[in-house]
Design an enzyme around this catalytic site. Structure first.
Site, short mmCIF file in Angstrom:
data_model
loop_
_atom_site.label_atom_id
_atom_site.label_comp_id
_atom_site.label_asym_id
_atom_site.label_seq_id
_atom_site.Cartn_x
_atom_site.Cartn_y
_atom_site.Cartn_z
NE ARG A 66 7.99 34.25 -26.70
CZ ARG A 66 8.18 34.64 -25.44
NH1 ARG A 66 8.62 35.87 -25.20
NH2 ARG A 66 7.93 33.82 -24.45
CG ASP A 68 15.24 29.57 -29.35
OD1 ASP A 68 14.55 30.36 -28.67
OD2 ASP A 68 15.39 28.37 -29.06
NE ARG A 213 18.85 24.90 -30.82
CZ ARG A 213 19.42 25.99 -30.30
NH1 ARG A 213 18.69 27.06 -30.02
NH2 ARG A 213 20.72 26.01 -30.05
#
Length: 302
Positions: A66, A68, A213
């Protein structure tokens, strides 16, 4: 998208069981992969509707990983189960006709054996792209990250090597991460400068929520001279998210490859995104062979 061209043939039968899809999307206007409340766009919702239209029944999609809100994918994989049978061209062209312009399916095939888009994957690979220039980008706004502070890519690369191998990545996971364990095996990570762009290329067996990130944000602090090279090792050892600094923006992040054992028959990715691919040799864009640690974890997870 693929190392070898995939012809949209009509002389095959795909379905009557598990079907795998390979696709890409521009994440700018999506609130991530996962289904959201009514009125909030997600990749899963748009793709589910389009697949159901071609399959002629409701479907449940399972993806490799998944992403973001704002994160892109140049190679993402999902599967669904269906009694319907279509040929390759019908699945791909039919689904794309029902999709918005910011998602595109490139391949469909039978999920051989016990194929599972998430649990059969042996690795994931991401690229984080930073425009490093005094002036913010206009045309590529939302497609790359940006910092006006000069970045030393060589320092960033040196610092990043502390992350390779199997570690507890608690310092690089989001506070709301739902993974049962922070342990991940990071296969490789490189940082290179391509003119006004700095690219972080990282592969692991799997990633924690916001892990790439958070790594990118920490490496940018090193590259700008705010922190020493040794700081990345110190962050990792601390196992404390509060010491790792800021999370880098989502729009520089691309899922560029998901690896599966050859018996499942998925086409291999030529890592993107498209505007970055020419900056690297074909060998650098090829999938990287995972180590025995990944394969052992796959066996244990079954």
């Amino acid at each position: 998208m693929f190392l070898e061209t995939q012809q949209l043939t009509t002389d095959n039968a795909i379905g009557a069981g598990r079907v795998a899809l390979a696709f890409e999307y521009d994440g700018r206007s999506f609130h991530g992969w996962q289904l959201q409340k009514s009125g909030v766009r997600s990749v899963e919702a748009e793709l589910t509707k389009a697949v159901a239209k071609v399959a002629d029944h409701p479907v449940d999609l399972v993806c490799a990983g998944r992403t973001d809100a704002g994160v892109h994918a140049s190679y993402q994989v999902a599967h669904f189960d269906t009694p319907s049978v279509r040929n390759l061209r019908s699945w791909v062209m039919g689904i794309n006709t029902a999709l918005p312009d910011d998602i595109s399916v490139h391949w469909a095939g039978n999920g051989e054996g016990d194929f599972h888009a998430r649990f059969s994957a042996t690795y994931r690979r991401y690229r984080y792209i930073i425009c490093n220039h005094p002036v913010r980008p206009g045309i590529q706004r939302g497609q790359v990250s940006w910092t006006f502070r000069p970045l030393d890519a060589e320092r960033m690369h040196e610092a990043a090597q502390a992350l390779t191998g199997e570690h507890d990545f608690s310092s690089f996971r989001a506070a709301g991460c739902q993974s049962r364990t922070p342990i991940r095996f990071l296969e490789r990570i490189s940082v290179t400068r391509k003119r006004n762009f700095v690219v972080i290329d990282v592969q692991a067996n799997a990633f924690l929520h916001h892990m790439v990130r958070n790594i990118a944000g920490a490496l940018m602090a090193v590259g700008s001279g705010k922190q020493p090279v040794e700081w990345i090792h110190e962050i990792l050892a601390a196992r404390d998210r509060t010491v790792a600094g800021v999370t880098a923006p989502p729009h520089g992040l691309y899922l560029v490859d998901v690896g599966y054992p050859g018996e499942f028959g998925l086409p291999a990715a030529e890592c993107g995104p498209g505007f970055v691919r020419p900056w690297y040799s074909r060998a650098e864009n090829r999938p990287l062979t995972p180590t025995h640690i990944h394969l052992k974890q796959r066996v244990l997870s079954q």
